[in-house]
Design a protein around this motif. Structure first.
Motif, PDB file in Angstrom:
ATOM      1  N   UNK A   1      43.326 -19.127 -26.688  1.00  0.00           N
ATOM      2  CA  UNK A   1      44.440 -18.822 -26.035  1.00  0.00           C
ATOM      3  C   UNK A   1      45.659 -20.099 -26.076  1.00  0.00           C
TER       4      UNK A   1
ATOM      5  N   UNK B   1      38.098 -19.624 -15.989  1.00  0.00           N
ATOM      6  CA  UNK B   1      37.499 -18.693 -16.670  1.00  0.00           C
ATOM      7  C   UNK B   1      36.112 -18.783 -17.205  1.00  0.00           C
TER       8      UNK B   1
ATOM      9  N   UNK C   1      37.370  -8.215 -24.821  1.00  0.00           N
ATOM     10  CA  UNK C   1      38.321  -8.868 -23.873  1.00  0.00           C
ATOM     11  C   UNK C   1      39.181 -10.022 -24.311  1.00  0.00           C
TER      12      UNK C   1
ATOM     13  N   UNK D   1      43.228  -9.889 -25.069  1.00  0.00           N
ATOM     14  CA  UNK D   1      44.036 -10.882 -24.411  1.00  0.00           C
ATOM     15  C   UNK D   1      44.562 -11.955 -24.933  1.00  0.00           C
TER      16      UNK D   1
ATOM     17  N   UNK E   1      48.527 -13.028 -24.455  1.00  0.00           N
ATOM     18  CA  UNK E   1      48.951 -14.240 -24.043  1.00  0.00           C
ATOM     19  C   UNK E   1      50.006 -15.125 -24.974  1.00  0.00           C
TER      20      UNK E   1
ATOM     21  N   UNK F   1      37.602 -15.580  -8.457  1.00  0.00           N
ATOM     22  CA  UNK F   1      37.732 -14.637  -9.577  1.00  0.00           C
ATOM     23  C   UNK F   1      36.427 -13.959  -9.772  1.00  0.00           C
ATOM     24  N   UNK F   2      35.420 -14.744  -9.685  1.00  0.00           N
ATOM     25  CA  UNK F   2      34.177 -14.078  -9.750  1.00  0.00           C
ATOM     26  C   UNK F   2      33.696 -12.889  -8.791  1.00  0.00           C
TER      27      UNK F   2
ATOM     28  N   UNK G   1      35.843  -9.761  -9.656  1.00  0.00           N
ATOM     29  CA  UNK G   1      35.067  -9.102 -10.669  1.00  0.00           C
ATOM     30  C   UNK G   1      34.049  -8.177 -10.027  1.00  0.00           C
TER      31      UNK G   1
ATOM     32  N   UNK H   1      34.651  -3.133 -15.912  1.00  0.00           N
ATOM     33  CA  UNK H   1      34.312  -4.338 -16.176  1.00  0.00           C
ATOM     34  C   UNK H   1      35.351  -5.209 -16.390  1.00  0.00           C
TER      35      UNK H   1
ATOM     36  N   UNK I   1      36.962  -8.490 -17.799  1.00  0.00           N
ATOM     37  CA  UNK I   1      36.787  -9.662 -18.765  1.00  0.00           C
ATOM     38  C   UNK I   1      37.542 -10.964 -17.965  1.00  0.00           C
ATOM     39  N   UNK I   2      36.951 -12.113 -18.157  1.00  0.00           N
ATOM     40  CA  UNK I   2      37.832 -13.157 -17.621  1.00  0.00           C
ATOM     41  C   UNK I   2      39.252 -13.384 -18.073  1.00  0.00           C
ATOM     42  N   UNK I   3      39.443 -12.959 -19.435  1.00  0.00           N
ATOM     43  CA  UNK I   3      40.919 -12.891 -20.138  1.00  0.00           C
ATOM     44  C   UNK I   3      41.594 -11.775 -19.325  1.00  0.00           C
ATOM     45  N   UNK I   4      41.318 -10.633 -19.064  1.00  0.00           N
ATOM     46  CA  UNK I   4      41.952  -9.675 -18.236  1.00  0.00           C
ATOM     47  C   UNK I   4      42.285  -9.928 -16.929  1.00  0.00           C
ATOM     48  N   UNK I   5      41.370 -10.735 -16.403  1.00  0.00           N
ATOM     49  CA  UNK I   5      41.241 -10.989 -14.886  1.00  0.00           C
ATOM     50  C   UNK I   5      42.388 -12.062 -14.780  1.00  0.00           C
ATOM     51  N   UNK I   6      42.319 -13.338 -15.623  1.00  0.00           N
ATOM     52  CA  UNK I   6      43.079 -14.377 -15.272  1.00  0.00           C
ATOM     53  C   UNK I   6      44.434 -14.103 -15.823  1.00  0.00           C
ATOM     54  N   UNK I   7      44.658 -13.137 -16.989  1.00  0.00           N
ATOM     55  CA  UNK I   7      45.784 -12.662 -17.465  1.00  0.00           C
ATOM     56  C   UNK I   7      46.737 -11.907 -16.405  1.00  0.00           C
TER      57      UNK I   7
ATOM     58  N   UNK J   1      46.020 -12.083 -13.054  1.00  0.00           N
ATOM     59  CA  UNK J   1      45.989 -13.059 -11.841  1.00  0.00           C
ATOM     60  C   UNK J   1      47.636 -13.791 -12.198  1.00  0.00           C
TER      61      UNK J   1
END
Lengths: 222, 131
Positions: A29, A41, A71, A75, A79, B40-41, B44, B56, B58-64, B66
């Protein structure tokens, strides 16, 4: 919430290993995004991994890894693309980049044309700089391309990158030619070749150093 | 004073419909935050439970998502924690803003209109709807 000491138990070695692998993958990233959300994350990944591990066997973990990798694949470029146009990004520095590339191409072209003219008309005043011009053209084209790619794709210092790149790009052929040249061609002039590559190194590194000074002068104004 | 300030801020924001349609991930996150603030968790988990494991994040999708929603002013990070003793201080909690509620509501209405159209065209049977 699980205390941190419990996470460090030897039984959780897989969890720790998975977390470390994910930390490495996070490097894909952009740094700004990583600085802002990297820890969160990592924490979320760790929680999910532990939950999947508790719920089921290796198939669940394999599926989880597969989803995580998908993912990341989806992503990370997103980004990076979004990062374009923001501060310190390629789009923001596009004007400077164009000037720098055009300047280098201009210098290489000028040296090439001068050398061609000198050879065509056997102009001794030009040909006495022939070795240096030759080195300027060849190492300029290769070295600048490497420097540009490295500076744009990493966070390495531009002047250091230029120093090492031009040192290698000029030093390696100079040494190889000095050793092999005389054996191939009896008229080979090792000293002139070495001087030519030294001039080329000093010239190109000087250009990059001077360019970095103009950038440093512009920054306080911003 | 605060309320009038918020109203004024809302007036300067563009209409929520301008941001539609939302990405599925964004709408799921807004839905998860609609009733309470979450980390975050927790977001999810909520999404996974609500969709019966079909979605589901993913952390990348979630924080992107956010990141984008924070920038748009739909959600905000909160310093308040439900119970500081039970929680990890590294966790970051998020909640909907007033504008975020409006955007989520506008998206829900858009989806409702779509479902109505589907029902009119007899794409949905009654049993499917009640389920």
């Amino acid at each position: 919430m699980m205390p941190s000491t419990e996470r460090e138990q030897p039984g959780n070695l897989n969890c720790r290993l998975a977390r470390q692998v994910y930390c490495l993958l996070l490097r894909g990233y952009p740094s700004a995004f990583r600085d802002e959300y990297g820890i969160a994350m990592e924490q979320v990944f760790h929680d999910c991994y532990r939950a999947e591990k508790e719920r089921g066997g290796p198939w669940r973990l394999t599926a989880f890894w597969f989803r995580t990798l998908l993912d990341l694949i989806k992503t990370v470029p997103q980004e990076h693309l979004e990062n374009l146009g923001k501060e310190n990004s390629a789009m923001k520095n596009l004007g400077r980049d164009v000037v720098a590339v055009a300047g280098c191409v201009g210098i290489i072209l000028a040296a090439f044309l001068l050398l061609s003219y000198g050879r065509r008309h056997e102009a001794s005043s030009i040909l006495m700089f022939g070795y240096a011009l030759d080195a300027l053209v060849v190492t300029g084209a290769i070295g600048n391309l490497i420097v540009f790619l490295l500076v744009k794709t990493t966070r390495l210092d531009a002047v250091r990158v230029a120093l090492w790149t031009f040192l290698i790009v000029n030093g390696v052929p100079a040494i190889v030619l000095a050793i092999v040249g005389g054996r191939i061609d009896p008229q080979f002039r090792a000293t002139a070749t070495l001087v030519g590559y030294t001039v080329s190194f000093l010239f190109w590194f000087g250009v990059h150093w001077a360019w970095s000074l103009t950038k440093a002068r512009m920054q306080p104004a911003n | 004073m605060k309320t009038s300030g918020k109203k004024a801020a809302n007036l300067t924001k563009p209409p929520p419909e301008r941001f539609l349609p939302l990405t599925p991930a964004m709408f799921h996150i807004l839905l998860a935050l609609a009733d309470r603030e979450r980390h975050g968790y927790h977001i999810m988990q909520e999404v996974e439970e609500r969709t019966e494991g079909k979605v589901h994040l993913g952390p990348g999708t979630l924080y992107g998502s956010i990141k984008r929603m924070l920038a748009a002013g739909w959600i905000e990070e909160t310093e308040e924690r439900p119970d500081a003793d039970l929680d990890d201080e590294r966790r970051r909690y998020y909640r909907l803003t007033d504008f975020g509620y409006r955007v989520a509501g506008a998206e829900a209405e858009r989806l409702e209109r779509l479902v109505k159209s589907a029902r009119m065209k007899k794409l949905l049977s009654k049993t499917q709807v009640s389920r």
